[in-house]
Motif scaffolding. Structure first.
Motif, PDB file in Angstrom:
ATOM      1  N   SER A 139      27.057  62.913  51.878  1.00  0.00           N
ATOM      2  CA  SER A 139      27.163  64.121  51.330  1.00  0.00           C
ATOM      3  C   SER A 139      25.736  64.809  51.239  1.00  0.00           C
ATOM      4  CB  SER A 139      27.817  64.183  49.811  1.00  0.00           C
ATOM      5  OG  SER A 139      27.421  65.538  49.288  1.00  0.00           O
ATOM      6  N   THR A 185      24.833  67.684  50.146  1.00  0.00           N
ATOM      7  CA  THR A 185      24.569  68.325  48.662  1.00  0.00           C
ATOM      8  C   THR A 185      24.078  67.266  47.489  1.00  0.00           C
ATOM      9  OG1 THR A 185      26.791  68.500  48.509  1.00  0.00           O
ATOM     10  CG2 THR A 185      25.585  70.388  48.995  1.00  0.00           C
ATOM     11  N   ALA A 234      18.878  73.324  44.915  1.00  0.00           N
ATOM     12  CA  ALA A 234      19.858  72.705  45.721  1.00  0.00           C
ATOM     13  C   ALA A 234      21.316  72.362  45.250  1.00  0.00           C
ATOM     14  CB  ALA A 234      19.178  71.491  46.510  1.00  0.00           C
ATOM     15  N   VAL A 235      20.951  71.601  44.189  1.00  0.00           N
ATOM     16  CA  VAL A 235      22.400  71.045  43.664  1.00  0.00           C
ATOM     17  C   VAL A 235      23.297  72.106  42.809  1.00  0.00           C
ATOM     18  CG1 VAL A 235      23.391  69.186  42.358  1.00  0.00           C
ATOM     19  CG2 VAL A 235      21.589  68.796  43.363  1.00  0.00           C
ATOM     20  N   GLY A 236      24.510  72.133  43.100  1.00  0.00           N
ATOM     21  CA  GLY A 236      25.349  73.388  42.235  1.00  0.00           C
ATOM     22  C   GLY A 236      25.641  72.542  40.810  1.00  0.00           C
ATOM     23  N   LYS A 275      36.532  66.708  43.391  1.00  0.00           N
ATOM     24  CA  LYS A 275      36.392  66.108  44.551  1.00  0.00           C
ATOM     25  C   LYS A 275      37.201  64.863  44.883  1.00  0.00           C
ATOM     26  CE  LYS A 275      31.755  65.197  45.693  1.00  0.00           C
ATOM     27  NZ  LYS A 275      30.482  64.798  45.999  1.00  0.00           N
ATOM     28  N   TRP A 307      32.088  73.968  51.864  1.00  0.00           N
ATOM     29  CA  TRP A 307      31.253  72.734  51.493  1.00  0.00           C
ATOM     30  C   TRP A 307      31.475  71.596  52.064  1.00  0.00           C
ATOM     31  CZ3 TRP A 307      34.336  69.180  47.490  1.00  0.00           C
ATOM     32  CH2 TRP A 307      33.360  68.268  46.907  1.00  0.00           C
ATOM     33  N   ASN A 356      31.918  78.218  47.886  1.00  0.00           N
ATOM     34  CA  ASN A 356      30.793  77.599  48.155  1.00  0.00           C
ATOM     35  C   ASN A 356      30.530  77.253  49.514  1.00  0.00           C
ATOM     36  OD1 ASN A 356      28.714  75.452  47.921  1.00  0.00           O
ATOM     37  ND2 ASN A 356      30.035  73.959  47.032  1.00  0.00           N
ATOM     38  N   TYR A 363      35.166  77.044  41.133  1.00  0.00           N
ATOM     39  CA  TYR A 363      34.398  78.049  40.581  1.00  0.00           C
ATOM     40  C   TYR A 363      35.239  79.331  40.054  1.00  0.00           C
ATOM     41  CZ  TYR A 363      30.969  75.361  43.107  1.00  0.00           C
ATOM     42  OH  TYR A 363      30.169  74.352  43.398  1.00  0.00           O
ATOM     43  N   LYS A 392      31.713  72.540  36.204  1.00  0.00           N
ATOM     44  CA  LYS A 392      30.929  73.865  36.111  1.00  0.00           C
ATOM     45  C   LYS A 392      31.240  74.660  35.376  1.00  0.00           C
ATOM     46  CE  LYS A 392      30.500  72.152  40.614  1.00  0.00           C
ATOM     47  NZ  LYS A 392      29.399  71.534  41.436  1.00  0.00           N
ATOM     48  N   TYR A 423      26.244  80.538  44.127  1.00  0.00           N
ATOM     49  CA  TYR A 423      25.109  80.353  45.385  1.00  0.00           C
ATOM     50  C   TYR A 423      24.848  81.767  46.001  1.00  0.00           C
ATOM     51  CZ  TYR A 423      27.092  75.712  44.260  1.00  0.00           C
ATOM     52  OH  TYR A 423      27.596  74.483  44.055  1.00  0.00           O
ATOM     53  N   ARG A 452      21.233  77.526  51.328  1.00  0.00           N
ATOM     54  CA  ARG A 452      22.201  78.020  50.329  1.00  0.00           C
ATOM     55  C   ARG A 452      21.132  77.644  49.021  1.00  0.00           C
ATOM     56  NH1 ARG A 452      26.692  74.226  47.524  1.00  0.00           N
ATOM     57  NH2 ARG A 452      24.582  73.021  46.671  1.00  0.00           N
TER      58      ARG A 452
HETATM   59  N1  GLU Z   1      29.592  70.542  44.425  1.00  0.00           N
HETATM   60  C1  GLU Z   1      28.095  70.667  44.043  1.00  0.00           C
HETATM   61  C2  GLU Z   1      27.380  71.320  45.314  1.00  0.00           C
HETATM   62  O1  GLU Z   1      27.896  71.762  46.245  1.00  0.00           O
HETATM   63  C3  GLU Z   1      27.528  69.354  43.744  1.00  0.00           C
HETATM   64  C4  GLU Z   1      27.127  68.425  44.627  1.00  0.00           C
HETATM   65  C5  GLU Z   1      28.473  67.910  45.325  1.00  0.00           C
HETATM   66  O2  GLU Z   1      29.490  67.271  44.867  1.00  0.00           O
HETATM   67  O3  GLU Z   1      28.654  68.263  46.694  1.00  0.00           O
HETATM   68  O4  GLU Z   1      25.965  71.383  45.201  1.00  0.00           O
END
Ligand code: GLU
Length: 378
Positions: free
Chosen positions: A13, A15, A36-38, A95, A119, A166, A197, A228, A312, A355
């Motif tokens: 990943s 992210t 960077a990190v959501g 996830k 995403w 996202n 979200y 979130k 974002y 992003r």
């Molecule tokens: N979902 C968040 C992001 O897009 C956290 C990291 C991930 O799980 O992707 O930043």
């Protein structure tokens, strides 16, 4: 060493990799700003922490039912008119819900249509199920149902939508979603709706879910997250609302993969739902203010659309790149020189973009953009 094709063909990943990277930079004494990190920066509400601790102290530390605590599933089911606890599967973050869904509905060779940019985990999760992600360009804030329809083949199994989006911050309208719902009904496809979200829709807008179309409920699968809205990212708790057959298939796979989500964490999630109504207006107002600040500052530097939801900004930086420079290289340069971390657009299938997560304190947003401005000036 011979690893499986499955493991070697996917990327980690792009992210999630920032989570340890940010911690490591801080450990080294770097003063970093995490765009960077959501991940919301505010602390997990006290009531949730207390309920989790209490559950642990009271001995809710054992195995639970695979699909989740019945009271939590019942409570969540009330959000889905006509649904029951049988439709709900509690998962390790949304996830894992998405992962299980692809495992449950896809066979090798099947295709899943995904509007792009998207995403990072969607395409890889589809591949992990042996299926093929089919990306449909959807830059900007609007969802092009015509382009999605044109991508349907006899192998298409599902269409995936993600609103609020996202990485783009788009919120799809009722008309846009209606067209996708109609398409999925006509072509007999599953419609997956990632709604991580859903709590973050600005300017008085309303979150619309494909679940709102009662005639389509036998094919709509919704995923949502506690991470979130309640700042519970580390708790790892999310869920899917799915037709009963899909939910049972997910549960079956989950029973072999990990079993139930941590039992006492699910009690924390129950407490989160109890305080949701009092919590959300304040959260939305705060995030909306941050959106305004971030958009105001970002649009002085880059070409970007005003986010309608999520947290974002997706900025077109192509005009700022040197010849041959990638967004990835640009982000590395900014991080190295200024300590501001952003995710390069390549991660979401959109080279030339970055992003920027504005789920950080207002003064940090200002500081971050000032550092980027100076970087660009130099
Ligand atoms: N979902 C968040 C992001 O897009 C956290 C990291 C991930 O799980 O992707 O930043």
């Amino acid at each position: 060493m011979n690893l499986s094709k499955r493991a070697t063909q996917i990327e980690p990943s792009r992210t999630a990799r920032f989570i340890p990277a940010m911690a490591e930079l801080r450990r080294q004494g770097r003063e970093v700003i995490n765009f960077a990190v959501g991940e919301p920066d505010f602390p997990t509400p006290r009531r949730i922490i207390e309920a989790t601790q209490k559950a642990m102290a009271e001995g809710h530390t054992r195995y639970g039912p695979t699909a989740g605590l019945p009271e939590l599933r019942r409570c969540i089911a009330r959000r889905f008119a006509g649904g029951s606890a049988e439709n709900i599967v509690i998962t390790n973050g949304s996830k894992q819900a998405l992962y299980l869904i692809f495992q449950a509905i896809c066979d090798p060779g099947d295709q899943v249509i995904i509007p792009s940019p998207c995403w990072v985990s969607f395409p890889e999760q589809v591949r992990l199920a042996g299926a093929e992600p089919v990306m449909v360009a959807s830059l900007g804030h609007r969802l092009d149902a015509g382009a999605v329809a044109a991508a349907v083949t006899p192998r298409t199994r599902a269409v995936l939508v993600n609103s609020p989006n996202n990485p783009t911050g788009a919120v799809y309208t009722e008309d846009e979603l209606a067209a996708i719902v109609a398409l999925c009904m006509e072509k007999d496809l599953f419609l997956l709706s990632d709604e991580a979200y859903d709590a973050f829709v600005y300017d008085g807008g309303r979150h619309v879910s494909p679940f709102d179309w009662t005639g389509a409920r036998d094919r709509v699968i919704v995923t949502r997250s506690f991470s979130k809205p309640f700042a519970m990212t580390g708790f790892r708790v999310g869920y899917a609302a799915a037709p009963v057959e899909v939910a049972r298939a997910m549960e079956k796979i989950l029973s072999h993969a990990s079993g139930n989500v941590c039992t006492f964490v699910q009690h924390g999630a129950l407490a989160a739902l109890e305080i949701e109504e009092t919590l959300m207006p304040n959260l939305l107002a705060r995030m909306s203010r941050r959106r305004d600040i971030a958009y105001g500052l970002a649009s002085n530097l880059f070409d970007c659309l005003r986010p309608e939801g999520a947290f974002y900004l997706f900025a077109d930086i192509s005009g700022r790149l040197k010849t041959g420079e990638t967004a990835e290289a640009f982000c590395m340069g900014v991080l190295d020189k200024t300590g501001v971390a952003m995710v390069p657009g390549e991660a979401f299938g959109a080279p030339g973009f970055v992003r920027i997560s504005y789920a950080v304190a207002e003064d940090r947003i200002g500081d971050g953009f000032e550092r980027i401005r100076k970087f660009l000036q130099d």
